[in-house]
Design an enzyme around this catalytic site. Sequence first.
Site, PDB file in Angstrom:
ATOM      1  N   ASP A 145      45.570  39.747  55.774  1.00 12.75           N
ATOM      2  CA  ASP A 145      44.483  40.687  55.517  1.00 12.75           C
ATOM      3  C   ASP A 145      43.358  39.975  54.782  1.00 12.75           C
ATOM      4  O   ASP A 145      43.551  39.428  53.690  1.00 12.75           O
ATOM      5  CB  ASP A 145      44.991  41.873  54.690  1.00 12.75           C
ATOM      6  CG  ASP A 145      44.042  43.058  54.761  1.00 12.75           C
ATOM      7  OD1 ASP A 145      43.298  43.163  55.754  1.00 12.75           O
ATOM      8  OD2 ASP A 145      44.047  43.875  53.836  1.00 12.75           O
ATOM      9  N   PHE A 147      39.194  39.846  53.314  1.00 12.90           N
ATOM     10  CA  PHE A 147      38.415  40.571  52.301  1.00 12.90           C
ATOM     11  C   PHE A 147      36.938  40.420  52.656  1.00 12.90           C
ATOM     12  O   PHE A 147      36.106  40.110  51.825  1.00 12.90           O
ATOM     13  CB  PHE A 147      38.722  39.950  50.934  1.00 12.90           C
ATOM     14  CG  PHE A 147      38.319  40.748  49.721  1.00 12.90           C
ATOM     15  CD1 PHE A 147      38.482  42.119  49.661  1.00 12.90           C
ATOM     16  CD2 PHE A 147      37.803  40.093  48.607  1.00 12.90           C
ATOM     17  CE1 PHE A 147      38.130  42.834  48.524  1.00 12.90           C
ATOM     18  CE2 PHE A 147      37.448  40.802  47.452  1.00 12.90           C
ATOM     19  CZ  PHE A 147      37.611  42.165  47.420  1.00 12.90           C
ATOM     20  N   HIS A 152      32.342  46.298  49.837  1.00 15.45           N
ATOM     21  CA  HIS A 152      33.566  46.713  49.152  1.00 15.45           C
ATOM     22  C   HIS A 152      33.897  45.747  48.017  1.00 15.45           C
ATOM     23  O   HIS A 152      34.233  46.166  46.905  1.00 15.45           O
ATOM     24  CB  HIS A 152      34.718  46.770  50.142  1.00 15.45           C
ATOM     25  CG  HIS A 152      36.058  46.965  49.505  1.00 15.45           C
ATOM     26  ND1 HIS A 152      36.459  48.156  48.945  1.00 15.45           N
ATOM     27  CD2 HIS A 152      37.107  46.098  49.325  1.00 15.45           C
ATOM     28  CE1 HIS A 152      37.690  48.028  48.455  1.00 15.45           C
ATOM     29  NE2 HIS A 152      38.102  46.785  48.676  1.00 15.45           N
ATOM     30  N   ARG A 161      34.431  44.215  36.582  1.00 12.78           N
ATOM     31  CA  ARG A 161      33.812  43.076  35.900  1.00 12.78           C
ATOM     32  C   ARG A 161      32.324  43.228  35.671  1.00 12.78           C
ATOM     33  O   ARG A 161      31.693  42.348  35.087  1.00 12.78           O
ATOM     34  CB  ARG A 161      34.063  41.791  36.703  1.00 12.78           C
ATOM     35  CG  ARG A 161      35.530  41.408  36.833  1.00 12.78           C
ATOM     36  CD  ARG A 161      35.702  40.075  37.556  1.00 12.78           C
ATOM     37  NE  ARG A 161      35.227  40.123  38.925  1.00 12.78           N
ATOM     38  CZ  ARG A 161      35.965  40.532  39.956  1.00 12.78           C
ATOM     39  NH1 ARG A 161      37.208  40.961  39.751  1.00 12.78           N
ATOM     40  NH2 ARG A 161      35.482  40.538  41.172  1.00 12.78           N
ATOM     41  N   GLU A 221      42.405  52.120  52.760  1.00 13.43           N
ATOM     42  CA  GLU A 221      41.404  51.083  52.989  1.00 13.43           C
ATOM     43  C   GLU A 221      41.031  51.097  54.465  1.00 13.43           C
ATOM     44  O   GLU A 221      41.862  50.839  55.330  1.00 13.43           O
ATOM     45  CB  GLU A 221      41.919  49.698  52.569  1.00 13.43           C
ATOM     46  CG  GLU A 221      42.118  49.592  51.063  1.00 13.43           C
ATOM     47  CD  GLU A 221      42.148  48.154  50.561  1.00 13.43           C
ATOM     48  OE1 GLU A 221      41.982  47.226  51.384  1.00 13.43           O
ATOM     49  OE2 GLU A 221      42.327  47.969  49.346  1.00 13.43           O
ATOM     50  N   GLU A 223      39.749  49.701  57.636  1.00  8.88           N
ATOM     51  CA  GLU A 223      39.625  48.334  58.151  1.00  8.88           C
ATOM     52  C   GLU A 223      39.667  48.310  59.677  1.00  8.88           C
ATOM     53  O   GLU A 223      40.042  49.285  60.322  1.00  8.88           O
ATOM     54  CB  GLU A 223      40.756  47.446  57.612  1.00  8.88           C
ATOM     55  CG  GLU A 223      40.839  47.382  56.093  1.00  8.88           C
ATOM     56  CD  GLU A 223      41.729  46.260  55.603  1.00  8.88           C
ATOM     57  OE1 GLU A 223      41.914  45.271  56.355  1.00  8.88           O
ATOM     58  OE2 GLU A 223      42.235  46.364  54.467  1.00  8.88           O
ATOM     59  N   ASP A 255      44.955  49.865  55.407  1.00 12.17           N
ATOM     60  CA  ASP A 255      45.786  49.047  54.530  1.00 12.17           C
ATOM     61  C   ASP A 255      46.042  49.853  53.251  1.00 12.17           C
ATOM     62  O   ASP A 255      45.327  49.725  52.266  1.00 12.17           O
ATOM     63  CB  ASP A 255      45.061  47.735  54.211  1.00 12.17           C
ATOM     64  CG  ASP A 255      45.898  46.809  53.352  1.00 12.17           C
ATOM     65  OD1 ASP A 255      47.124  46.798  53.518  1.00 12.17           O
ATOM     66  OD2 ASP A 255      45.312  46.089  52.517  1.00 12.17           O
ATOM     67  N   ARG A 259      47.006  51.374  43.818  1.00 15.22           N
ATOM     68  CA  ARG A 259      46.056  50.726  42.912  1.00 15.22           C
ATOM     69  C   ARG A 259      46.635  50.467  41.524  1.00 15.22           C
ATOM     70  O   ARG A 259      46.333  49.431  40.920  1.00 15.22           O
ATOM     71  CB  ARG A 259      44.789  51.578  42.791  1.00 15.22           C
ATOM     72  CG  ARG A 259      44.026  51.772  44.092  1.00 15.22           C
ATOM     73  CD  ARG A 259      43.507  50.474  44.656  1.00 15.22           C
ATOM     74  NE  ARG A 259      42.639  50.699  45.816  1.00 15.22           N
ATOM     75  CZ  ARG A 259      42.178  49.737  46.592  1.00 15.22           C
ATOM     76  NH1 ARG A 259      42.509  48.483  46.356  1.00 15.22           N
ATOM     77  NH2 ARG A 259      41.409  50.005  47.634  1.00 15.22           N
ATOM     78  N   GLN A 262      49.024  47.620  41.802  1.00 14.60           N
ATOM     79  CA  GLN A 262      48.249  46.412  42.084  1.00 14.60           C
ATOM     80  C   GLN A 262      47.621  45.832  40.816  1.00 14.60           C
ATOM     81  O   GLN A 262      47.605  44.608  40.615  1.00 14.60           O
ATOM     82  CB  GLN A 262      47.150  46.733  43.110  1.00 14.60           C
ATOM     83  CG  GLN A 262      46.329  45.532  43.550  1.00 14.60           C
ATOM     84  CD  GLN A 262      45.288  45.907  44.610  1.00 14.60           C
ATOM     85  OE1 GLN A 262      45.204  47.052  45.046  1.00 14.60           O
ATOM     86  NE2 GLN A 262      44.499  44.944  45.016  1.00 14.60           N
ATOM     87  N   TYR A 266      48.923  41.894  40.307  1.00 16.47           N
ATOM     88  CA  TYR A 266      48.170  40.964  41.159  1.00 16.47           C
ATOM     89  C   TYR A 266      47.840  39.634  40.489  1.00 16.47           C
ATOM     90  O   TYR A 266      47.550  38.640  41.167  1.00 16.47           O
ATOM     91  CB  TYR A 266      46.900  41.632  41.696  1.00 16.47           C
ATOM     92  CG  TYR A 266      45.698  41.568  40.782  1.00 16.47           C
ATOM     93  CD1 TYR A 266      44.691  40.620  40.999  1.00 16.47           C
ATOM     94  CD2 TYR A 266      45.553  42.451  39.717  1.00 16.47           C
ATOM     95  CE1 TYR A 266      43.577  40.572  40.182  1.00 16.47           C
ATOM     96  CE2 TYR A 266      44.452  42.412  38.904  1.00 16.47           C
ATOM     97  CZ  TYR A 266      43.460  41.462  39.127  1.00 16.47           C
ATOM     98  OH  TYR A 266      42.359  41.417  38.306  1.00 16.47           O
ATOM     99  N   LYS A 275      50.878  46.474  48.282  1.00 13.61           N
ATOM    100  CA  LYS A 275      50.355  46.444  49.642  1.00 13.61           C
ATOM    101  C   LYS A 275      51.448  46.412  50.713  1.00 13.61           C
ATOM    102  O   LYS A 275      51.154  46.578  51.896  1.00 13.61           O
ATOM    103  CB  LYS A 275      49.481  45.196  49.824  1.00 13.61           C
ATOM    104  CG  LYS A 275      48.243  45.147  48.943  1.00 13.61           C
ATOM    105  CD  LYS A 275      47.130  46.000  49.508  1.00 13.61           C
ATOM    106  CE  LYS A 275      45.827  45.718  48.789  1.00 13.61           C
ATOM    107  NZ  LYS A 275      44.683  46.434  49.419  1.00 13.61           N
ATOM    108  N   THR A 279      51.193  49.485  56.297  1.00 18.16           N
ATOM    109  CA  THR A 279      49.865  49.259  56.862  1.00 18.16           C
ATOM    110  C   THR A 279      49.867  49.935  58.221  1.00 18.16           C
ATOM    111  O   THR A 279      50.727  49.639  59.061  1.00 18.16           O
ATOM    112  CB  THR A 279      49.560  47.760  57.019  1.00 18.16           C
ATOM    113  OG1 THR A 279      49.585  47.136  55.735  1.00 18.16           O
ATOM    114  CG2 THR A 279      48.204  47.545  57.672  1.00 18.16           C
ATOM    115  N   THR A 372      38.433  45.949  53.623  1.00 19.01           N
ATOM    116  CA  THR A 372      37.803  47.277  53.593  1.00 19.01           C
ATOM    117  C   THR A 372      36.330  47.205  53.975  1.00 19.01           C
ATOM    118  O   THR A 372      35.577  46.368  53.467  1.00 19.01           O
ATOM    119  CB  THR A 372      37.945  47.899  52.202  1.00 19.01           C
ATOM    120  OG1 THR A 372      39.327  47.883  51.843  1.00 19.01           O
ATOM    121  CG2 THR A 372      37.442  49.333  52.187  1.00 19.01           C
ATOM    122  N   GLU A 386      36.457  53.376  45.522  1.00 19.54           N
ATOM    123  CA  GLU A 386      35.002  53.329  45.476  1.00 19.54           C
ATOM    124  C   GLU A 386      34.397  54.733  45.455  1.00 19.54           C
ATOM    125  O   GLU A 386      33.479  55.022  44.677  1.00 19.54           O
ATOM    126  CB  GLU A 386      34.461  52.568  46.675  1.00 19.54           C
ATOM    127  CG  GLU A 386      34.888  51.124  46.760  1.00 19.54           C
ATOM    128  CD  GLU A 386      34.611  50.543  48.135  1.00 19.54           C
ATOM    129  OE1 GLU A 386      33.490  50.055  48.356  1.00 19.54           O
ATOM    130  OE2 GLU A 386      35.516  50.594  48.999  1.00 19.54           O
TER     131      GLU A 386
END
Length: 429
Positions: A145, A147, A152, A161, A221, A223, A255, A259, A262, A266, A275, A279, A372, A386
């Site tokens: 998968d 990114f 996204h 961040r 997600e 995709e 996907d 959260r 994750q 992660y 994940k 899927t 995504t 989001e």
Amino acid sequence: MHAKAEVEMFSGTKSWLSISPESHFSLANIPFGIISTPTNSKPRPAVAIGDHALDLSLFAQNNGFSAAPGIEADIQIFSDETLNAFAAKGQSFHREVRMYLQAIFTDDTPHPTILKTNEKLKSEALIALKDVQTHLPMEIGDYTDFFAGKNHAFNVGTLFRGPENALNSNYLHLPVAYHGRASSVVVSGTSLKRPWGQTLSDPKAEPKVPNFTPCKRLDIELELGMFVCKGNALGEQIDVKSASRYIFGYVLMNDWSARDIQMWEYVPLGPFNAKNFGTTISAWVVLADALAPFVTKGMENFTPLHTYLQQDDVNNALDIALEIDITTSKGNTTTISRSNAKHLVWSWPQMLAHHTVSGCPMRPGDLLGSGTISGTEFQTQGSLLELSQGGKIPLKLEGAEERRFLEDGDVVTIRGWSGKGAGLVGFVN
């Protein structure tokens, strides 16, 4: 040019089979899948057209390909339980089969006795879609998968961040990805259980002591998935300029993401249990040729790239309209997002080139996800993370319901299509 002329021809061509002008399975499409029926439980290849599936196994056994000697020699692949052998025949063979079937279904077909006037074969091989069970179209050896949805990546990065550091420093230099779990890829319509895992009830608390709980922030997600039809040997690289020839076709993909699980797991190696619980992909594979007329310009990347990622053509994305619905356990359905597959900063050839630059071998049936796909406007985002701004603002649904993340009993429906009028090319009817 050939593909564009072909789709324009078939979008204006009538079929002797009744096909709604709103059908995503138009004569211009002819997607491939695997079906079974109550009278024959063996999975086998089929194509979707209008509200019907054509059983390719039965069609082939009854001389359906007799007017195409180049196909007739390989009809045994239409008795397989997956599309892997068909995919491995390569794009020229896919094109020949698809164009032959398009000709079979045109009103002025040059081969009327094969299906149009063959009442017995028509009644047995043409099956209403509502009467077929769909299965995973491919035996998936590996699943990666990516990114590639820059919007996204920016939106999620901003949540955690801030906008100044939203994109990691490597993001525009290479297609970022993680290796997913092929065994938990399922076909559309498969129910999934809410996963359990380690989570932090208060991420700011010290010391950090996780709980073991069901996921409370279950997400989607939006995709696009791509199936590989051609392999490369260990140690060999797929050149970006020829990588498009390795593409079998495309599916819609969800996907699913836990959260809260994750967030804790992660670091430092990326997604794992958050994940691997499921899927979902759509059942019908839309061939590369069917979507070739809808190639368009993707998101621009002004970062100087290494030679192996440089493409000559800026038109390297697909113009596919995308929508997400949520239907709650109370029966209320709300369209929560509308996006487009062109919102990708990395193309499929670039993803393949980067995946193999180390010498990693691809195989027919390997599945790649786009990551995504989010737009820039309100309600064009491809995830609840989001849309709810990290769970801070609930989405307003029909029936005065709200969602920050998915609740038990929710049904997610993803749609995607290209074109207009009688030439729609889509993934679900």
